[in-house]
Design a protein around this motif. Structure first.
Motif, PDB file in Angstrom:
ATOM      1  N   ILE A  78      36.315  42.480  27.936  1.00 34.42           N
ATOM      2  CA  ILE A  78      35.984  43.226  29.150  1.00 34.42           C
ATOM      3  C   ILE A  78      36.021  42.328  30.387  1.00 34.42           C
ATOM      4  O   ILE A  78      36.117  41.107  30.269  1.00 34.42           O
ATOM      5  CB  ILE A  78      34.576  43.831  29.027  1.00 34.42           C
ATOM      6  CG1 ILE A  78      33.596  42.738  28.574  1.00 34.42           C
ATOM      7  CG2 ILE A  78      34.566  44.985  28.068  1.00 34.42           C
ATOM      8  CD1 ILE A  78      32.214  42.973  29.028  1.00 34.42           C
ATOM      9  N   ASN A  79      35.933  42.958  31.529  1.00 30.88           N
ATOM     10  CA  ASN A  79      36.008  42.223  32.781  1.00 30.88           C
ATOM     11  C   ASN A  79      34.641  42.141  33.446  1.00 30.88           C
ATOM     12  O   ASN A  79      33.921  43.134  33.527  1.00 30.88           O
ATOM     13  CB  ASN A  79      37.017  42.899  33.696  1.00 30.88           C
ATOM     14  CG  ASN A  79      38.394  42.936  33.046  1.00 30.88           C
ATOM     15  OD1 ASN A  79      38.850  41.936  32.476  1.00 30.88           O
ATOM     16  ND2 ASN A  79      39.036  44.092  33.078  1.00 30.88           N
ATOM     17  N   HIS A  81      38.208  50.636  27.577  1.00 29.55           N
ATOM     18  CA  HIS A  81      37.940  49.517  26.667  1.00 29.55           C
ATOM     19  C   HIS A  81      37.415  49.980  25.310  1.00 29.55           C
ATOM     20  O   HIS A  81      37.026  49.160  24.485  1.00 29.55           O
ATOM     21  CB  HIS A  81      36.953  48.537  27.303  1.00 29.55           C
ATOM     22  CG  HIS A  81      37.607  47.608  28.286  1.00 29.55           C
ATOM     23  ND1 HIS A  81      38.248  46.459  27.898  1.00 29.55           N
ATOM     24  CD2 HIS A  81      37.762  47.685  29.622  1.00 29.55           C
ATOM     25  CE1 HIS A  81      38.758  45.861  28.959  1.00 29.55           C
ATOM     26  NE2 HIS A  81      38.480  46.582  30.022  1.00 29.55           N
ATOM     27  N   GLY A 102      37.226  38.717  31.046  1.00 28.61           N
ATOM     28  CA  GLY A 102      37.974  38.618  32.301  1.00 28.61           C
ATOM     29  C   GLY A 102      37.001  38.139  33.369  1.00 28.61           C
ATOM     30  O   GLY A 102      36.383  38.948  34.050  1.00 28.61           O
ATOM     31  N   ASP A 104      46.104  32.418  29.109  1.00 29.06           N
ATOM     32  CA  ASP A 104      46.328  32.873  27.733  1.00 29.06           C
ATOM     33  C   ASP A 104      47.035  31.792  26.902  1.00 29.06           C
ATOM     34  O   ASP A 104      46.729  31.620  25.712  1.00 29.06           O
ATOM     35  CB  ASP A 104      47.156  34.170  27.714  1.00 29.06           C
ATOM     36  CG  ASP A 104      46.269  35.390  27.460  1.00 29.06           C
ATOM     37  OD1 ASP A 104      45.243  35.228  26.758  1.00 29.06           O
ATOM     38  OD2 ASP A 104      46.585  36.487  27.963  1.00 29.06           O
ATOM     39  N   HIS A 130      53.577  41.230  29.234  1.00 27.42           N
ATOM     40  CA  HIS A 130      52.770  40.005  29.363  1.00 27.42           C
ATOM     41  C   HIS A 130      52.766  39.207  28.056  1.00 27.42           C
ATOM     42  O   HIS A 130      53.034  38.004  28.030  1.00 27.42           O
ATOM     43  CB  HIS A 130      51.346  40.399  29.780  1.00 27.42           C
ATOM     44  CG  HIS A 130      50.323  39.312  29.619  1.00 27.42           C
ATOM     45  ND1 HIS A 130      50.268  38.215  30.450  1.00 27.42           N
ATOM     46  CD2 HIS A 130      49.331  39.148  28.706  1.00 27.42           C
ATOM     47  CE1 HIS A 130      49.275  37.424  30.058  1.00 27.42           C
ATOM     48  NE2 HIS A 130      48.684  37.965  29.001  1.00 27.42           N
TER      49      HIS A 130
HETATM   50  N1  ARG Z   1      40.469  41.517  30.274  1.00 28.98           N
HETATM   51  C1  ARG Z   1      41.761  42.062  30.030  1.00 28.98           C
HETATM   52  C2  ARG Z   1      41.812  43.518  30.474  1.00 28.98           C
HETATM   53  O1  ARG Z   1      40.789  44.154  30.581  1.00 28.98           O
HETATM   54  C3  ARG Z   1      42.146  42.018  28.576  1.00 28.98           C
HETATM   55  C4  ARG Z   1      42.255  40.637  27.996  1.00 28.98           C
HETATM   56  C5  ARG Z   1      42.933  40.647  26.684  1.00 28.98           C
HETATM   57  N2  ARG Z   1      42.981  39.367  26.051  1.00 28.98           N
HETATM   58  C6  ARG Z   1      43.817  38.392  26.384  1.00 28.98           C
HETATM   59  N3  ARG Z   1      43.743  37.265  25.749  1.00 28.98           N
HETATM   60  N4  ARG Z   1      44.693  38.544  27.354  1.00 28.98           N
HETATM   61  O2  ARG Z   1      42.877  44.033  30.714  1.00 28.98           O
END
Ligand code: ARG
Length: 564
Positions: free
Chosen positions: A121-122, A131, A159, A310, A337
């Motif tokens: 999560i962010n 999510h 995030g 990443d 990505h």
């Molecule tokens: N925080 C990101 C989002 O909400 C997802 C992250 C997923 N994990 C990673 N290693 N990129 O979109």
């Protein structure tokens, strides 16, 4: 020796071939009228230099089938085997009893490690319905792989990085109030964020100020970090309610900011390996050879990107956990990505790039007409869970007015309904969530499966002592009983397949099938019969159904109430 190997052994004797090779060729026919196991003889055609129908015909004469095979028959290019029904029931149900909690599990993962990046999560953003899938699919995969003996590392890749945190600090310093944020948490942070954007339109210098503050976080400035950490801790405290409701925990919450001091080494390495190209002041890795756009690593202002972090995270995880597989449970919107930065890791010369896997899933939206969509605002996951529990509570009130712990049951059913709703379909499909559908006690839902579980628990309670004495399995040879046994027997292979395809929906689907077959059996056969042999055999079937449903729900992260 199980059925498959027993049959393979018999065939291998007839052909003087390796039994393991035969076992690998064997198939499960699409329906039981065609047998329980089939040998597709075209797989032997080039070796034996004969047409498949001839091979199957000859084999019916040459193979001496084991005692548990009731019939063996050539059908075109297939050699079909029918298992003695009574032995099939005996083997299956006794295995369930013997293996108990370990049923469907194995040791195949012994000594192997799987990292699972999920939920992720962010910070300072709402934990919304978007999510849901990553959270529950990731959790189910964690449990499924653990069941197969793998060591799992569950990672919530937070995030918690990006220029928005500079903006938040500016807004906080100007218009923020600690107490108000502590009380309102994420919604209050959002308010500040919106305020920043409104004000920055009038006074663009705020943007510069935000950049300065973000730079300060990057450089480890004390004040900047303390405000940033304040936001982070409060968000984590807030989302913990959701994780508690779902009963989900992580082994690591190292998010993007954790890699702040680890990206420089990655950039250095890329440069040393001559993989960085300059492009308008920014640095990118060219991916033309894969038909992909270049992957940006450093922006022209020197800042790193989501992909840079990443890559740093993957290298760090490989070093720290030495994973055999690293899964990223992330929406398909991020397909590009992941494709890009996986290729960058490959170009860096790391052979383990092939152990990185993007487990993509579709979008979840709310059905038209639900309150949340009408207001046109984000749908909070906590709100969805709570409202589902509330609705489950009224259904239970109506259906089971005498139940003792209605609140407890409502929590399990309400939360289970939402989780199951996100797991029942093939994960790549977009889903439209509807409370009515998810809480339908007769649909392909958690409540339906949970209800069947509670029903079988109730039968076991009423039976007094449960299964007593020897069981005559010939009493479980009718079609209804065999259907139940079949579904129970499919469980171990389904767990394996669910892991191989990272597809928990296979388990969801199987326990729906099991529940449906059991209910058909239940309506047409009295379980608590006077006749003690009949009663015993049927109780055994009931007890195993109860057990496998509970196991299956457990692997999906869903509770199995004993009464509801
Ligand atoms: N925080 C990101 C989002 O909400 C997802 C992250 C997923 N994990 C990673 N290693 N990129 O979109």
């Amino acid at each position: 020796m199980d059925f498959l190997h027993g049959i393979s052994h018999a065939v291998s004797e007839a052909l003087s071939m390796d039994a393991e090779d035969i076992a690998a060729m064997m198939e499960k026919p699409p329906n039981r009228e065609m047998g329980d196991y089939a040998l597709p003889c075209f797989k032997l055609a080039s070796r034996l230099k004969k047409a498949p129908p001839l091979i199957s015909k000859e084999l019916t004469e040459k193979v001496i089938p084991p005692g548990f095979v009731s019939r063996m028959e050539a059908a075109g290019g297939y050699l079909n085997f029918f298992i003695d029904k009574s032995l099939f029931a005996k083997n299956t149900l006794e295995r369930v009893m013997r293996e108990g909690q370990a049923y469907g599990g194995s040791e195949e993962g012994r000594g192997k490690t799987i990292c699972i990046d999920y939920s992720s999560i962010n910070i300072a953003k709402p934990f919304h319905i978007g999510h849901l899938s990553t959270t529950v699919i990731g959790n189910a995969l964690y449990k499924l792989y653990s069941h197969l003996g793998y060591r799992c590392i569950g990672i919530n890749h937070l995030g918690d990085w990006g220029t928005q945190f500079g903006k938040l600090i500016v807004a906080f310093k100007r218009w923020g109030d600690r107490e108000r944020i502590e009380a309102g948490t994420v919604s209050e942070m959002l308010r500040l964020y919106v305020k920043f954007h409104d004000e920055a339109e009038k006074d663009p210098s705020l943007e510069d100020e935000a950049r300065v503050w973000f730079k300060k976080i990057e450089d480890g400035d004390e004040e900047a970090l303390s405000i940033f950490n304040f936001f982070k801790e409060l968000t984590m405290r807030d989302v913990q309610h959701v994780y508690d409701m779902l009963d989900i925990r992580f082994d690591s919450c190292a998010g993007e900011s954790f890699y702040n001091d680890k990206t420089a080494a990655v950039i250095e390495e890329l440069r040393a390996k001559e993989l960085l190209e300059e492009s308008d002041g920014a640095f990118v890795v060219n991916l033309d050879e894969y038909g992909l756009p270049p992957c940006m690593i450093v922006k022209s202002d020197g800042a790193t990107l989501y992909a840079t972090r990443d890559i740093a995270a993957a290298i760090y995880r490989k070093k720290s956990y030495d994973f055999d597989k690293c899964l990223y449970v992330v929406a398909y919107q991020q397909n590009l990505h992941f494709k890009q930065w996986f290729r960058v890791v490959e170009k860096m010369g790391y052979s383990w790039y092939k152990d990185l896997e993007h487990v993509a899933f579709g979008m979840v939206s709310m059905e038209e007409g639900t309150l949340s969509t009408r207001k046109g605002r984000v749908v909070l996951l906590e709100e969805v869970l709570k409202s589902s529990v509330g609705k489950a509570r009224s259904i239970i009130e109506e259906k089971s007015p005498d139940l003792e712990d209605k609140d407890g049951a409502a929590r399990m059913v309400g939360v289970g309904a939402v989780v199951f709703g996100a797991l029942i379909n093939n994960r790549i499909k977009d889903i439209v969530f509807s409370y009515d559908r998810a809480l339908n006690f007769d649909g392909e839902t958690a409540p339906y499966v949970q209800y069947t579980h509670a029903r079988s628990c109730s039968v076991m309670r009423k039976s007094g002592g449960g299964v007593q004495g020897k069981i005559d399995y010939s009493l479980l040879c009718d079609d209804d009983a065999q259907e139940v046994v079949q579904n129970i027997a499919a469980f171990p292979a389904t767990v394996k397949e669910a892991c191989r395809r990272n597809e928990p929906s296979l388990i969801a689907r199987l326990i729906v099938d099991l529940a449906q077959s059991f209910n058909r059996f239940y309506y047409d056969h009295r379980i608590l019969e006077e006749d003690i042999s009949l009663r015993n055999a049927r109780l055994m079937l009931t007890d195993c159904t109860r057990h496998v449903i509970a196991l299956g729900l457990g692997l999906l992260g869903i509770a199995a109430p004993e009464r509801m």
